[in-house]
Motif scaffolding. Structure first.
Motif, PDB file in Angstrom:
ATOM      1  N   ARG A  40       0.829  -1.212   0.000  1.00  0.00           N
ATOM      2  CA  ARG A  40       0.000   0.000   0.000  1.00  0.00           C
ATOM      3  C   ARG A  40       0.862   1.261   0.000  1.00  0.00           C
ATOM      4  O   ARG A  40       0.585   2.210  -0.716  1.00  0.00           O
ATOM      5  N   GLY A  78      -8.073   4.488  -1.145  1.00  0.00           N
ATOM      6  CA  GLY A  78      -8.119   3.112  -0.663  1.00  0.00           C
ATOM      7  C   GLY A  78      -9.472   2.450  -0.838  1.00  0.00           C
ATOM      8  O   GLY A  78      -9.717   1.379  -0.274  1.00  0.00           O
ATOM      9  N   ASN A  81      -8.714  -1.270  -5.189  1.00  0.00           N
ATOM     10  CA  ASN A  81      -7.325  -1.663  -5.422  1.00  0.00           C
ATOM     11  C   ASN A  81      -7.117  -1.915  -6.908  1.00  0.00           C
ATOM     12  O   ASN A  81      -7.982  -2.510  -7.558  1.00  0.00           O
TER      13      ASN A  81
END
Length: 191
Positions: A40, A78, A81
């Motif tokens: 991430r 977020g 993805n």
């Protein structure tokens, strides 16, 4: 003048093309994000780099990252993805944009106002070559003063142009033995 090597490794010599070693060294000097794009933190760092200005966005689109602004915002927040394919595109676009942005700085750093940069040529590995077929190849150093075409080809990601620029702007300056340094174990320079 020697010709370029056509059948490298036929007797067991090991090494890589000199331009590949130079590209690795320039990549190290460019200072890419170390965290992988699959993490991430690495993804966010690359996306922020690619979306911080309109010029960066255009360069990212030119490099192959053709998703909508809405998708980019969702990735940054977020909420979604990216797919594996899009992760590869993000990495490719990031490296291309970073190379373009850093190339002027690296060029000035390597040329050093005409003084150039000392380059170390670490010869190819002949440990697997039978003794009668081994060449006498030694560690060499050379001060390379013309980095313009080398850095330009590296920034564009053009391997053939980088190979030609490296051979004809740097390696031939080693003299009549330049063909022995077309393949090396490593190229080193500290700029």
């Amino acid at each position: 003048m020697p010709e370029r090597t056509l059948n490298f490794g036929a007797y067991g010599a090991r090494g890589i093309k000199g331009y590949e070693a130079v590209a690795r060294q320039l990549d190290a000097l460019a200072g890419f994000v170390a965290t992988p794009v699959t993490a991430r933190r690495g993804l966010l760092a690359r996306l922020r780099y690619l979306t911080r200005s309109d010029q960066s966005r255009q360069a990212a689109r030119a490099a192959g990252l053709t998703v909508t602004d809405r998708t980019l915002r969702a990735w940054l927040r977020g909420e979604r993805n990216p797919s594996k394919r899009n992760l590869e595109r993000i990495e490719t676009a990031y490296r291309a944009v970073r190379r373009q942005n850093v190339s002027r700085y690296l060029l000035a750093r390597l040329n050093r106002e005409g003084r150039g940069t000392r380059v170390e040529f670490h010869p190819l590995n002949q440990s697997q070559v039978l003794r009668p077929r081994q060449r006498v190849v030694a560690y060499r150093t050379l001060n390379v003063r013309r980095w313009d075409r080398i850095v330009e080809a590296w920034a564009a990601g053009d391997a053939q142009a980088l190979d030609d620029a490296w051979i004809y702007d740097a390696v031939v300056d080693l003299g009549s033995e330049w063909g022995q340094y077309e393949y090396v174990t490593n190229i080193g320079f500290a700029a």
